[in-house]
Structures are given as C-alpha cells and as structure tokens.
Design a protein around this motif. Sequence first.
Motif, PDB file in Angstrom:
ATOM      1  N   UNK A 268      15.149   6.352   1.561  1.00  0.00           N
ATOM      2  CA  UNK A 268      15.609   6.524   0.170  1.00  0.00           C
ATOM      3  C   UNK A 268      14.659   5.887  -0.834  1.00  0.00           C
ATOM      4  N   UNK A 269      14.063   4.763  -0.470  1.00  0.00           N
ATOM      5  CA  UNK A 269      13.089   4.158  -1.398  1.00  0.00           C
ATOM      6  C   UNK A 269      11.910   5.116  -1.587  1.00  0.00           C
ATOM      7  N   UNK A 270      11.477   5.734  -0.478  1.00  0.00           N
ATOM      8  CA  UNK A 270      10.360   6.687  -0.570  1.00  0.00           C
ATOM      9  C   UNK A 270      10.731   7.881  -1.452  1.00  0.00           C
ATOM     10  N   UNK A 271      11.891   8.492  -1.149  1.00  0.00           N
ATOM     11  CA  UNK A 271      12.273   9.712  -1.884  1.00  0.00           C
ATOM     12  C   UNK A 271      12.512   9.443  -3.364  1.00  0.00           C
ATOM     13  N   UNK A 272      13.262   8.359  -3.632  1.00  0.00           N
ATOM     14  CA  UNK A 272      13.528   8.025  -5.039  1.00  0.00           C
ATOM     15  C   UNK A 272      12.213   7.661  -5.740  1.00  0.00           C
ATOM     16  N   UNK A 273      11.390   6.889  -5.054  1.00  0.00           N
ATOM     17  CA  UNK A 273      10.125   6.429  -5.639  1.00  0.00           C
ATOM     18  C   UNK A 273       9.178   7.586  -5.911  1.00  0.00           C
ATOM     19  N   UNK A 274       9.045   8.479  -4.954  1.00  0.00           N
ATOM     20  CA  UNK A 274       8.072   9.560  -5.102  1.00  0.00           C
ATOM     21  C   UNK A 274       8.532  10.545  -6.183  1.00  0.00           C
ATOM     22  N   UNK A 275       9.837  10.775  -6.259  1.00  0.00           N
ATOM     23  CA  UNK A 275      10.347  11.695  -7.286  1.00  0.00           C
ATOM     24  C   UNK A 275      10.168  11.096  -8.682  1.00  0.00           C
ATOM     25  N   UNK A 276      10.565   9.830  -8.832  1.00  0.00           N
ATOM     26  CA  UNK A 276      10.412   9.157 -10.120  1.00  0.00           C
ATOM     27  C   UNK A 276       8.947   9.161 -10.547  1.00  0.00           C
ATOM     28  N   UNK A 277       8.097   8.832  -9.589  1.00  0.00           N
ATOM     29  CA  UNK A 277       6.676   8.751  -9.873  1.00  0.00           C
ATOM     30  C   UNK A 277       6.116  10.113 -10.297  1.00  0.00           C
ATOM     31  N   UNK A 278       6.568  11.179  -9.647  1.00  0.00           N
ATOM     32  CA  UNK A 278       6.099  12.521  -9.993  1.00  0.00           C
ATOM     33  C   UNK A 278       6.554  12.898 -11.400  1.00  0.00           C
ATOM     34  N   UNK A 279       7.813  12.614 -11.702  1.00  0.00           N
ATOM     35  CA  UNK A 279       8.355  12.966 -13.019  1.00  0.00           C
ATOM     36  C   UNK A 279       7.632  12.176 -14.115  1.00  0.00           C
TER      37      UNK A 279
ATOM     38  N   UNK B 143       0.829  -1.208   0.000  1.00  0.00           N
ATOM     39  CA  UNK B 143       0.000   0.000   0.000  1.00  0.00           C
ATOM     40  C   UNK B 143       0.868   1.266   0.000  1.00  0.00           C
ATOM     41  N   UNK B 144       2.026   1.192   0.690  1.00  0.00           N
ATOM     42  CA  UNK B 144       2.949   2.333   0.652  1.00  0.00           C
ATOM     43  C   UNK B 144       3.462   2.552  -0.764  1.00  0.00           C
ATOM     44  N   UNK B 145       3.783   1.442  -1.462  1.00  0.00           N
ATOM     45  CA  UNK B 145       4.268   1.561  -2.843  1.00  0.00           C
ATOM     46  C   UNK B 145       3.155   2.094  -3.745  1.00  0.00           C
ATOM     47  N   UNK B 146       1.926   1.574  -3.535  1.00  0.00           N
ATOM     48  CA  UNK B 146       0.791   2.069  -4.339  1.00  0.00           C
ATOM     49  C   UNK B 146       0.607   3.563  -4.113  1.00  0.00           C
ATOM     50  N   UNK B 147       0.788   4.004  -2.872  1.00  0.00           N
ATOM     51  CA  UNK B 147       0.668   5.426  -2.550  1.00  0.00           C
ATOM     52  C   UNK B 147       1.650   6.260  -3.358  1.00  0.00           C
ATOM     53  N   UNK B 148       2.893   5.738  -3.494  1.00  0.00           N
ATOM     54  CA  UNK B 148       3.897   6.459  -4.303  1.00  0.00           C
ATOM     55  C   UNK B 148       3.409   6.611  -5.737  1.00  0.00           C
ATOM     56  N   UNK B 149       2.870   5.525  -6.280  1.00  0.00           N
ATOM     57  CA  UNK B 149       2.410   5.548  -7.672  1.00  0.00           C
ATOM     58  C   UNK B 149       1.218   6.497  -7.844  1.00  0.00           C
ATOM     59  N   UNK B 150       0.268   6.411  -6.905  1.00  0.00           N
ATOM     60  CA  UNK B 150      -0.940   7.233  -7.032  1.00  0.00           C
ATOM     61  C   UNK B 150      -0.620   8.711  -6.838  1.00  0.00           C
ATOM     62  N   UNK B 151       0.172   9.024  -5.803  1.00  0.00           N
ATOM     63  CA  UNK B 151       0.487  10.436  -5.520  1.00  0.00           C
ATOM     64  C   UNK B 151       1.294  11.065  -6.640  1.00  0.00           C
ATOM     65  N   UNK B 152       2.126  10.259  -7.297  1.00  0.00           N
ATOM     66  CA  UNK B 152       2.952  10.808  -8.360  1.00  0.00           C
ATOM     67  C   UNK B 152       2.295  10.648  -9.709  1.00  0.00           C
TER      68      UNK B 152
ATOM     69  N   UNK C  82      14.236   4.960 -14.605  1.00  0.00           N
ATOM     70  CA  UNK C  82      12.936   5.556 -14.955  1.00  0.00           C
ATOM     71  C   UNK C  82      12.893   7.047 -14.627  1.00  0.00           C
ATOM     72  N   UNK C  83      13.609   7.419 -13.575  1.00  0.00           N
ATOM     73  CA  UNK C  83      13.679   8.852 -13.237  1.00  0.00           C
ATOM     74  C   UNK C  83      14.346   9.617 -14.383  1.00  0.00           C
ATOM     75  N   UNK C  84      15.450   9.068 -14.882  1.00  0.00           N
ATOM     76  CA  UNK C  84      16.167   9.736 -15.975  1.00  0.00           C
ATOM     77  C   UNK C  84      15.303   9.785 -17.234  1.00  0.00           C
ATOM     78  N   UNK C  85      14.684   8.637 -17.561  1.00  0.00           N
ATOM     79  CA  UNK C  85      13.814   8.586 -18.742  1.00  0.00           C
ATOM     80  C   UNK C  85      12.694   9.625 -18.617  1.00  0.00           C
TER      81      UNK C  85
ATOM     82  N   UNK D  42       8.763   0.534 -12.768  1.00  0.00           N
ATOM     83  CA  UNK D  42       9.343   0.853 -11.454  1.00  0.00           C
ATOM     84  C   UNK D  42       8.500   0.417 -10.256  1.00  0.00           C
ATOM     85  N   UNK D  43       7.167   0.230 -10.438  1.00  0.00           N
ATOM     86  CA  UNK D  43       6.345  -0.043  -9.251  1.00  0.00           C
ATOM     87  C   UNK D  43       6.742  -1.346  -8.569  1.00  0.00           C
ATOM     88  N   UNK D  44       7.050  -2.376  -9.362  1.00  0.00           N
ATOM     89  CA  UNK D  44       7.456  -3.663  -8.800  1.00  0.00           C
ATOM     90  C   UNK D  44       8.653  -3.473  -7.877  1.00  0.00           C
ATOM     91  N   UNK D  45       9.580  -2.592  -8.293  1.00  0.00           N
ATOM     92  CA  UNK D  45      10.810  -2.396  -7.515  1.00  0.00           C
ATOM     93  C   UNK D  45      10.547  -1.571  -6.263  1.00  0.00           C
TER      94      UNK D  45
END
Lengths: 270, 307
Positions: free
Chosen positions: A151-162, A69-78, A251-254, A213-216
């Motif tokens: 770091x998983x949160x920060x990297x995940x949320x930034x990638x997801x936002x981009x 659910x935390x990972x889903x939150x990253x995807x949804x928020x971003x 994915x962040x770079x892409x 990226x979501x799987x990771x």
Amino acid sequence: MIATTVRLGVSRIGNEVRSYFRQGDSVFFTFLFPLLMLTIFSTAFSAQSFGTDDNGDSLSAASYYLPGMLAAGLLLSGVQNLAIDIAVERGDGTLKRLAGTPLPVVSYFIGKLGQVLVTGAAQAVLLLVVARVVFGVDLPTTAAAWSTFAWVFLLGVTTSAVLGIALSRIPRTGKSATAVIIPITLVLQFISGVYLAFTDLPTWLQNVASVFPLKWMAQGMRSVFLPSGFERLEQGEVWNLGGVALVTGLWLVVGLVICRVTFRWIRKDG
Amino acid sequence: MTPPDSAVSVRDLRKTYGSVDALHDVSFDIARGETFALLGPNGAGKSTTIEILEGYRDRTGGAAEVLGVDPGRGGTDWKARLGIVLQSTGESGSATVREQLTHFAGFYPNPRNVDEVIEAVGLQEKQKTLIRKLSGGQRRRIDVALGIIGNPELLFLDEPTTGFDPEARRQFWQLILALKDEGTTILLTTHYLDEAARLSDRAGIIAGGSLIEVGAIDEIGGAEARTPVVRWIEDGVARSERTTEPSRLVAELVDRHGGAEVPQLEVVRPSLEDVYLELVERFDSSARDAASLHAAALDTTPNGGVR
C-alpha cells in the motif's frame, strides 16, 4: 464512451512504457538512478555499521539505504519523470498533435499513470533483487510487512505521478524542464531521509520536510525493511503509518485538484 | 447561415492579441469535397485562421462552423471526423513508423488500413524504423500519414510539403488528388503556388490579416490580372505588351518582320504565382499609401496640436 476511454488508456500505457525505455536519459536519471545510488552507498560504506538488527547483528549499508532508495524511486518515477516528460511533450508538439485527435484527455492520463506504475514497479523489483542477490540484504518474511510495502508503494507511486502531472505546468518550455524540476526533487530527497539520516537533521528542517510526501513515503518504507528496533529513532519514536497514509493521501487529493483545474492540451492564447 | 453543402463556413472572423489586430473581415466557405488553398505571406494570418478552424485557438469575433460544429466547442466526436497536419513539430519520435500509425489508428472509429497508409506515403521500407531516425522529409510524410489515418471528412494541411524533394512532392500530390477523388474536403496552406494551382479548386489570399481575394484558381485576381503578356526582341531591345488578343499581336509582329521569325517571341499567361504576387504587391502599396495619407493628414492638422 467510458469503454473507449479505458481501451485507449490501456493502449496509451503500452505506447508510454515503450517510449520510456527507448529514451536513454529517462532510463538513466529516473529508472537506474536509485540503483546507482544504492550501489555507491553500499560500496562506499561497506565497512561501516548502521546499528544492529533484532538479533544483535550489525546492519549493512545496503540494508540501511534500501528503504530510502525505494522511496526515491517513487519520487523519481512519478514526479521527476512525468513533470519533465509532459513539459517536454508540451514543448515539442506531442500534446498539440494529440489534441487534434479524438483521444480523450483521461486516456492520456491513464497512459501516464500506467507508465509510472509499470516502470515504478519494475524499478522496485530491480532494487529488491539487487539488494538481496548482490548485497545480501535480508528482506522481510511476513505477509504484514509485504502488505504494508504494497500500500505504501501504490499510494506513493500514484500520488507521485499525479504531482508530476501537476508540476508539468511550471516549466515554461520543454528545454527548461530538467533545470526547473530536478532541483525540486533533489532538495526533497536530501531533506526527507533518503540520502541523509532523517533524525540527524535539525528539528525545523524535519518539520519542513514533514509537509511534503517524500518524508512519509521513506518512513513507510523504513517500517517495512528496517529492524523493529529502529522505530524509536523516528519522530515521536513511532513508524506512524497513519501519518504516512494521511499526508500522502492529502497530497494525492491536492494533486488531482491541480491537474483537473490546470491541465490543458496546449496553452490557448487569448 | 451555413449552406447545407458547406464543410467550412467562416463569417467576419476576427482575432486580436491585446491591441494587435491579427485577423479581421475573413469570410469564406469551403464546399464538401472541395480543395481550398489559403495563400499569403508569412505572418499574414493563414496559420491563425487554420488553427481557429482546427479548434486550437479561440476567435475574438465572427462566426465559424466546421462540419456543422463551432470549432471552439468541438468534442472528440467532431475531432474524429478531422485530419490535421500541423506545421512540422519536433517530437521525440521513439516509436517506429508502424507502431505510431497503428496506435493512432486506434483513436478513430473508422480508420484507414495501416499498410495502405504506409504505402500511400511511400514508407514501406522504413516501417520498422524509429521515427527519430528518419530524415526531415520522411518525418513530414509521417505527419501526413497521421493526418489521414482516421479517414477524415475534412483534412487540414498546413504547409505539408516543406522539406520534400521534387519527387516526394509529386508523390504527395498524387496522394492528395486520390483523397480528393474519394470526396475528402481539404484546406491547404502552402508557399508553393504551383502546388496550390495543381491541387486546389479555389483559393483565398490573406494579407495583413484580412482576406483580400477569394475565387476559383483560374479566375482569381480577375480577368485583367490574367491578361497574357507577349514578349519579343525588336531592334535589339526586349519588348513586352499585355493584350487580350495575343494571336492578333503575334500576327502583326510576323507581318512587321516580313514573315520572318520574330526573335525570342513568347506568349505568357500569368501563373497563379504571378497573379498572387501582383495582388499582394498591390495590397502592400495601398497599405503604404493609406499610411502616408494618414501621416499627411496629421501633418496638416490646422491647430498643429497633434504633432
């Protein structure tokens, strides 16, 4: 010049966060959705055991679903939030109005990234508090676990936002944005180990999901919150945090490249 | 090319969409401090012209300068000197009136006072209300407020008073006249010809994608189009006559009636609206003539191969 861009970016963050929480649909479908799903799963499967922890105690549904659910939150928020939000803003004239002001595009991006960071962090805190207080989930106690979470949160949320900003070009109109974006994020959630146990999926589907990226992100979150014994259930029987950083970072770079190349305030014709 | 006192200068502006010629041969200047109205039927090219000057659209040909800058290349410094009121939009409006104006004021190096702007558009009572809860006319006033918050040198107003009640329109006129007094240059499009006449110094009329007329409000269309009309009723029949000497005609009529009251007598000077409608009508019929001439020419092609 840079100082102005940053000052206006910060001013945009305040504006963005405020309008996010004033829109009922974004609060429900993005902010509260993972919490709702955690509640449903924890209640529906409360009698079920999801394995045992390091002390041999049974693992509750809430503990098992929390990382997903935390990972889903990253995807949804971003991704989901920004792809729809920006497509709607392009359709309803918000971007056109901003394009006619001296607001730099970079300040607009800072505002969107800040909005995702603030709302994503609030969402994660809410999930953790409810999991702990309502469902009695034991949270990690080591600094190492929490720094991995950070770091998983920060990297995940930034990638997801981009990626959300990049995907906002796909819907042709603001009205179609929800219909175009939600299926993408929903399918990703189902194949990435958020709702369904990743190891129960056929290998080919696991391989497909591993491209995204979501799987990771979900795997990184499981390494933080699941007992160490669960590591052997993962692909290759390792948490593979190096892989989490690598694929999410790629994915962040892409996403950044796509944003740089495709983002325009408005569709200029001819 | 640009006269030094000119805020906007346009030469032979052209815009095509594929093979469609949306705009051609548009040339005009707007002096600093001047209010210029761009008039024309829907689809004639007003918005295309104004959006090219605002930097929203690329032009296909010709030259344009806005505050000394090519609008196709204007950066944030240039935008800081403009105020843009677009045709109405449908934004979510999840900020309050005051929040939105304060936020936008921050974009500009030298903004107006937020309280003064709220007062100028008459929304003091609504300043803590979410914009989405305002009526259409009130939202339009927010658009205007956001257009002037940056204290612009040049203000674009694209159909600014659509949806205003008559009282709000009068208030808006006062606001625009006050801005004009402060030296703001204004480019206005509107369908309300009384509004154009009241606010503008000069006007240009666009029809069929080209500028068919440009001039001072009280001279546009030429002297002939402004010839007064005398109307009266004689022997139960409505009569009218255009004359450059209405006083003389009226005197004759009074004589003819033996000094008695002439029934329903009136002397009407054509308003901007009358002049405008006549110009557009003349343009349309000449376009029709050209088209039928063209068709006739095709009909009589000697070898008949064309048809």
